[in-house]
Write an enzyme that holds these catalytic residues in place. Structure first.
Site, PDB file in Angstrom:
ATOM      1  N   GLY A  23      46.544  46.624  43.982  1.00 31.43           N
ATOM      2  CA  GLY A  23      46.671  45.580  42.857  1.00 31.43           C
ATOM      3  C   GLY A  23      44.668  44.437  42.899  1.00 31.43           C
ATOM      4  O   GLY A  23      44.669  44.722  44.054  1.00 31.43           O
TER       5      GLY A  23
ATOM      6  N   GLY B 255      39.955  45.003  40.346  1.00 35.21           N
ATOM      7  CA  GLY B 255      39.231  44.086  39.662  1.00 35.21           C
ATOM      8  C   GLY B 255      39.407  45.424  38.553  1.00 35.21           C
ATOM      9  O   GLY B 255      37.889  45.579  37.714  1.00 35.21           O
ATOM     10  N   LYS B 256      40.718  46.007  38.105  1.00 39.41           N
ATOM     11  CA  LYS B 256      40.521  46.523  36.641  1.00 39.41           C
ATOM     12  C   LYS B 256      39.794  46.189  35.558  1.00 39.41           C
ATOM     13  O   LYS B 256      39.155  45.727  34.777  1.00 39.41           O
ATOM     14  CB  LYS B 256      41.708  46.972  37.139  1.00 39.41           C
ATOM     15  CG  LYS B 256      42.572  47.822  38.389  1.00 39.41           C
ATOM     16  CD  LYS B 256      44.153  47.850  38.232  1.00 39.41           C
ATOM     17  CE  LYS B 256      44.506  46.837  38.159  1.00 39.41           C
ATOM     18  NZ  LYS B 256      44.841  46.219  39.336  1.00 39.41           N
TER      19      LYS B 256
ATOM     20  N   GLY C  18      47.615  40.477  36.773  1.00 36.69           N
ATOM     21  CA  GLY C  18      46.597  39.632  35.784  1.00 36.69           C
ATOM     22  C   GLY C  18      45.718  39.846  35.787  1.00 36.69           C
ATOM     23  O   GLY C  18      45.317  39.961  37.027  1.00 36.69           O
ATOM     24  N   HIS C  19      45.225  39.958  34.878  1.00 38.98           N
ATOM     25  CA  HIS C  19      43.338  41.635  34.299  1.00 38.98           C
ATOM     26  C   HIS C  19      42.639  39.825  34.360  1.00 38.98           C
ATOM     27  O   HIS C  19      42.478  39.248  33.121  1.00 38.98           O
ATOM     28  CB  HIS C  19      43.530  42.323  33.577  1.00 38.98           C
ATOM     29  CG  HIS C  19      44.627  43.096  34.421  1.00 38.98           C
ATOM     30  ND1 HIS C  19      44.418  44.393  33.536  1.00 38.98           N
ATOM     31  CD2 HIS C  19      44.906  43.272  35.447  1.00 38.98           C
ATOM     32  CE1 HIS C  19      45.634  45.175  34.112  1.00 38.98           C
ATOM     33  NE2 HIS C  19      46.017  44.835  35.260  1.00 38.98           N
ATOM     34  N   THR C  20      41.593  39.861  35.224  1.00 43.70           N
ATOM     35  CA  THR C  20      40.773  38.830  34.503  1.00 43.70           C
ATOM     36  C   THR C  20      39.110  39.295  34.065  1.00 43.70           C
ATOM     37  O   THR C  20      39.023  40.722  35.092  1.00 43.70           O
ATOM     38  CB  THR C  20      40.196  38.432  35.856  1.00 43.70           C
ATOM     39  OG1 THR C  20      40.876  38.135  36.819  1.00 43.70           O
ATOM     40  CG2 THR C  20      39.388  36.850  36.020  1.00 43.70           C
TER      41      THR C  20
ATOM     42  N   GLN D 194      48.684  47.029  38.480  1.00 39.36           N
ATOM     43  CA  GLN D 194      49.355  47.278  39.943  1.00 39.36           C
ATOM     44  C   GLN D 194      48.366  48.157  40.336  1.00 39.36           C
ATOM     45  O   GLN D 194      47.192  48.030  40.207  1.00 39.36           O
ATOM     46  CB  GLN D 194      50.666  47.092  40.241  1.00 39.36           C
ATOM     47  CG  GLN D 194      51.814  46.587  39.678  1.00 39.36           C
ATOM     48  CD  GLN D 194      51.665  45.809  38.423  1.00 39.36           C
ATOM     49  OE1 GLN D 194      52.297  46.964  37.496  1.00 39.36           O
ATOM     50  NE2 GLN D 194      51.457  44.944  37.692  1.00 39.36           N
TER      51      GLN D 194
ATOM     52  N   PRO E  80      48.360  32.534  47.485  1.00 40.38           N
ATOM     53  CA  PRO E  80      46.593  33.105  48.116  1.00 40.38           C
ATOM     54  C   PRO E  80      47.405  35.192  48.636  1.00 40.38           C
ATOM     55  O   PRO E  80      47.983  35.225  48.490  1.00 40.38           O
ATOM     56  CB  PRO E  80      46.991  32.548  49.993  1.00 40.38           C
ATOM     57  CG  PRO E  80      48.282  31.901  49.650  1.00 40.38           C
ATOM     58  CD  PRO E  80      49.418  31.762  48.436  1.00 40.38           C
TER      59      PRO E  80
ATOM     60  N   VAL F 159      29.513  43.749  41.854  1.00 38.61           N
ATOM     61  CA  VAL F 159      28.696  42.793  42.843  1.00 38.61           C
ATOM     62  C   VAL F 159      29.040  41.228  42.321  1.00 38.61           C
ATOM     63  O   VAL F 159      28.156  40.540  43.023  1.00 38.61           O
ATOM     64  CB  VAL F 159      27.258  42.952  43.465  1.00 38.61           C
ATOM     65  CG1 VAL F 159      27.233  44.322  44.214  1.00 38.61           C
ATOM     66  CG2 VAL F 159      25.856  43.057  41.804  1.00 38.61           C
ATOM     67  N   GLY F 160      29.848  41.111  41.335  1.00 43.01           N
ATOM     68  CA  GLY F 160      30.535  40.058  40.873  1.00 43.01           C
ATOM     69  C   GLY F 160      31.353  40.021  39.396  1.00 43.01           C
ATOM     70  O   GLY F 160      31.311  41.312  38.706  1.00 43.01           O
TER      71      GLY F 160
HETATM   72  P1  GDP Z   1      42.700  43.105  38.713  1.00 44.63           P
HETATM   73  O1  GDP Z   1      44.512  42.777  38.289  1.00 44.63           O
HETATM   74  O2  GDP Z   1      43.079  44.563  39.226  1.00 44.63           O
HETATM   75  O3  GDP Z   1      42.152  42.993  37.181  1.00 44.63           O
HETATM   76  O4  GDP Z   1      42.342  42.001  39.122  1.00 44.63           O
HETATM   77  P2  GDP Z   1      41.929  40.591  39.463  1.00 44.63           P
HETATM   78  O5  GDP Z   1      41.853  39.786  38.838  1.00 44.63           O
HETATM   79  O6  GDP Z   1      43.766  40.696  39.480  1.00 44.63           O
HETATM   80  O7  GDP Z   1      41.094  40.283  39.949  1.00 44.63           O
HETATM   81  C1  GDP Z   1      39.819  40.395  40.875  1.00 44.63           C
HETATM   82  C2  GDP Z   1      39.637  39.444  40.596  1.00 44.63           C
HETATM   83  O8  GDP Z   1      37.922  39.017  41.352  1.00 44.63           O
HETATM   84  C3  GDP Z   1      39.042  38.520  39.344  1.00 44.63           C
HETATM   85  O9  GDP Z   1      39.370  37.466  39.566  1.00 44.63           O
HETATM   86  C4  GDP Z   1      37.096  38.979  39.183  1.00 44.63           C
HETATM   87  O10 GDP Z   1      36.858  38.451  38.572  1.00 44.63           O
HETATM   88  C5  GDP Z   1      36.782  39.002  40.274  1.00 44.63           C
HETATM   89  N1  GDP Z   1      36.098  40.215  40.691  1.00 44.63           N
HETATM   90  C6  GDP Z   1      35.562  41.374  40.006  1.00 44.63           C
HETATM   91  N2  GDP Z   1      34.866  41.953  40.250  1.00 44.63           N
HETATM   92  C7  GDP Z   1      34.393  41.281  41.221  1.00 44.63           C
HETATM   93  C8  GDP Z   1      33.169  41.810  42.360  1.00 44.63           C
HETATM   94  O11 GDP Z   1      32.232  42.806  42.091  1.00 44.63           O
HETATM   95  N3  GDP Z   1      32.411  40.544  42.543  1.00 44.63           N
HETATM   96  C9  GDP Z   1      33.214  39.127  42.585  1.00 44.63           C
HETATM   97  N4  GDP Z   1      32.970  38.437  43.676  1.00 44.63           N
HETATM   98  N5  GDP Z   1      34.290  38.704  42.283  1.00 44.63           N
HETATM   99  C10 GDP Z   1      34.923  39.421  41.542  1.00 44.63           C
HETATM  100  P1  IMO Z   2      47.653  43.842  38.492  1.00 45.88           P
HETATM  101  O1  IMO Z   2      47.939  44.130  37.655  1.00 45.88           O
HETATM  102  C1  IMO Z   2      48.878  42.636  43.091  1.00 45.88           C
HETATM  103  C2  IMO Z   2      53.017  42.835  43.866  1.00 45.88           C
HETATM  104  C3  IMO Z   2      54.019  41.282  44.100  1.00 45.88           C
HETATM  105  C4  IMO Z   2      54.306  42.159  44.138  1.00 45.88           C
HETATM  106  C5  IMO Z   2      55.139  43.748  44.038  1.00 45.88           C
HETATM  107  C6  IMO Z   2      56.688  43.288  43.169  1.00 45.88           C
HETATM  108  O2  IMO Z   2      47.070  42.135  38.506  1.00 45.88           O
HETATM  109  O3  IMO Z   2      46.825  44.333  39.663  1.00 45.88           O
HETATM  110  P2  IMO Z   2      57.073  42.259  40.935  1.00 45.88           P
HETATM  111  O4  IMO Z   2      56.917  41.341  40.033  1.00 45.88           O
HETATM  112  O5  IMO Z   2      56.647  43.752  40.992  1.00 45.88           O
HETATM  113  O6  IMO Z   2      58.187  43.323  40.739  1.00 45.88           O
HETATM  114  O7  IMO Z   2      56.685  42.760  42.332  1.00 45.88           O
HETATM  115  O8  IMO Z   2      54.283  43.452  43.510  1.00 45.88           O
HETATM  116  N1  IMO Z   2      52.595  42.940  42.261  1.00 45.88           N
HETATM  117  C7  IMO Z   2      50.964  43.260  42.010  1.00 45.88           C
HETATM  118  N2  IMO Z   2      49.989  42.528  42.875  1.00 45.88           N
HETATM  119  N3  IMO Z   2      48.499  42.644  41.242  1.00 45.88           N
HETATM  120  C8  IMO Z   2      49.245  42.762  40.898  1.00 45.88           C
HETATM  121  O9  IMO Z   2      48.974  43.343  39.208  1.00 45.88           O
HETATM  122  C9  IMO Z   2      50.334  42.600  40.792  1.00 45.88           C
HETATM  123  N4  IMO Z   2      51.787  42.978  40.323  1.00 45.88           N
HETATM  124  C10 IMO Z   2      53.039  42.917  41.031  1.00 45.88           C
HETATM  125  O10 IMO Z   2      53.153  40.188  44.276  1.00 45.88           O
HETATM  126  O11 IMO Z   2      54.652  42.708  46.123  1.00 45.88           O
HETATM  127 MG    MG Z   3      45.710  41.007  39.019  1.00 43.58          MG
END
Ligand code: GDP
Ligand code: IMO
Ligand code: MG
Length: 431
Positions: A12, A15-16, A40-42, A223, A303, A413-414
């Site tokens: 998970g 960076g989806k 949580g998708h940013t 995930q 973290p 790269v960002g």
């Molecule tokens: P997701 O759950 O797969 O959508 O990923 P998250 O949003 O939880 O975590 C990815 C984090 O990395 C977010 O804070 C993004 O803004 C950041 N991010 C995505 N691509 C890049 C990258 O290429 N470089 C850096 N430094 N940050 C990135």
């Molecule tokens: P995105 O879509 C990272 C992890 C939890 C825990 C396990 C089970 O942002 O990539 P749950 O609440 O689903 O029963 O927790 O899965 N987990 C994730 N880790 N990114 C996620 O989603 C996650 N969604 C669940 O931390 O280890």
């Molecule tokens: Mg996420």
């Protein structure tokens, strides 16, 4: 017409969200097919940052249709909050957002059960869930006791909810968990149901119409493969099929209508919550990656654990998802490191193995076999063309391709849209 699944190849947070945003420029419809607001998708657009939990990232592009498929579990209160957050930021949702009438509902007692089970668990059994009620809601679904979005529209909703809350309070009390005030909680859900009613539809029929009309559909995985209930590091997984196969069952679009699978991996690895993680770094380099990569959970603020790229995991993900090509994110986070390690295999009981063992007890005993690559001579941050990446970074990407068996098509790269580059010839053309 094109149909494309975007799926996480690790644990998970690959960076989806960012990549879905980048790849939806030409899409008409964006579909979430599993998971709930544990995700949580940013997405960073200009100086604005959005974190989406349930609503597909495509909502940030005007005019795109967004669907929450039948495979999603939906927390109505969380969903209303997310809708209001987007409305407050000027997004138009009417006619653009649809919730499958077959999607299951996460109710407050699911969250109590999730949190209660986690707090009662000992170190050996704790999963480290997001406490969003995901596991208990999917448990109700497969045991055929769940409430679905379509039920939120029924005339007997109040009685239905009241009966469920009374029964579940007994179970919560017997388990030593917090019970919920019935009448009050029912009112909260009724109010949320009223807000969500206009969005509930038969999205399966909608998606088939869109595909027949030649529209482009993007499936946004939540995930990652290692958190998939079947293919991941069970039991340290989530409760849904996060891998590409889930896109068919979780949307009603059959497998033979899904054309392409894009895997997303970080240039290193992270994991949130409990469970084994062979390449985890507990040294200064791990701290450096966590700091530079801002590796803090987008949903829970926990973290994230950090480690080197694990090609055994990525190879497994390539296999079960049928990854056509990869997007590799966060290359910039490795800028400045002298040596970059890749785990190419594991050592288990004196033997070198190239595939993941199914039992988590064995997986926990796997020691990574590393190959060292030189760090890059200059930063990737700020680079906008693949040709301009340092040679060492290109070699690293080539090595990942070789070890995983799929080409790299996009490099990130960002966090911003424009901090993305296509690899010339990297995206295989189908057909
Ligand atoms: P997701 O759950 O797969 O959508 O990923 P998250 O949003 O939880 O975590 C990815 C984090 O990395 C977010 O804070 C993004 O803004 C950041 N991010 C995505 N691509 C890049 C990258 O290429 N470089 C850096 N430094 N940050 C990135
Ligand atoms: P995105 O879509 C990272 C992890 C939890 C825990 C396990 C089970 O942002 O990539 P749950 O609440 O689903 O029963 O927790 O899965 N987990 C994730 N880790 N990114 C996620 O989603 C996650 N969604 C669940 O931390 O280890
Ligand atoms: Mg996420």
């Amino acid at each position: 017409m094109s149909t494309r699944v975007i799926v996480g190849g690790q644990w998970g947070d690959e960076g989806k969200g960012k990549i879905v945003d980048v790849l939806t420029q030409d899409a008409h419809v964006i579909v979430r097919y599993q998971g709930g607001n544990n995700a949580g998708h940013t997405v960073v657009i200009g100086d604005q940052k959005f974190i989406l939990h349930l609503i597909p990232s495509g909502i940030l592009r005007d005019g795109k249709i967004c669907v929450l498929g039948n495979g999603v579990v939906l927390d109505p209160v969380g969903m209303v909050k997310e809708i209001d957050g987007l409305l407050a930021r000027g997004k138009v949702l009417d006619g653009r957002l649809f919730i499958s009438d077959r999607a299951h509902i996460v109710l407050p007692y699911h969250k109590e059960e999730d949190a209660g089970a986690e707090s009662q668990a000992d170190a050996a059994t704790k999963i480290g869930t997001t406490k969003r009620g995901i596991g208990p809601a999917y448990t109700d679904k497969v045991s055929r006791k769940g409430l679905r979005a379509g039920d939120l529209l029924a005339a007997d909703l109040k009685e239905n909810l009241t009966t469920r809350f009374i029964q579940r309070n007994e179970r919560l009390a017997a388990a030593g968990m917090t019970t919920l005030p019935v009448a009050e909680t029912v009112e909260v859900i009724l109010a949320a149901a009223k807000r969500l009613a206009p969005f509930i539809a038969d999205t399966t029929v909608m998606l088939h119409k869109a595909i027949r009309a030649g529209e482009n559909v993007v499936f946004e995985g939540a995930q990652g493969t290692m958190l998939d209930v079947d293919h991941g590091t069970y039991p340290y997984v989530t409760s849904s099929n996060a891998s590409a196969g889930g896109a068919a069952s979780g949307s009603g679009v059959p497998p033979n209508r899904i054309q392409e699978v894009v895997g997303v991996v970080k240039a290193y690895t992270t994991r949130v919550g409990e469970g084994p993680f062979p390449t985890e770094l507990s040294d200064e380099i791990g701290k450096h990656i966590a700091t530079v990569g801002r590796e803090v959970g987008a949903t829970t603020g926990r973290p994230r654990r950090c480690g080197w790229f694990d090609a055994v995991v990525a190879r497994y993900a390539m296999m079960v998802n049928g990854v056509d090509w990869w997007t590799v994110t966060k290359m910039d986070v490795l800028d400045g490191l002298k040596v970059i390690r890749i785990c190419t295999a594991y050592e288990l009981d004196g033997k070198v193995i190239e595939n993941m063992p199914s039992r988590v007890e064995d997986f926990a005993r796997c020691k990574p076999v590393y190959e060292d690559m030189p760090g890059w001579s200059r930063p990737t941050l700020g680079v906008t063309r693949y040709e301009d990446l340092p040679d060492e970074a290109k070699s690293y990407l080539k090595r990942l391709e070789k070890l995983t068996g799929a080409p790299v098509g996009i490099v990130s790269v960002g966090p911003r849209r424009e901090e993305t580059m296509e690899v010339p010839g990297g995206i295989p053309r189908k057909g």
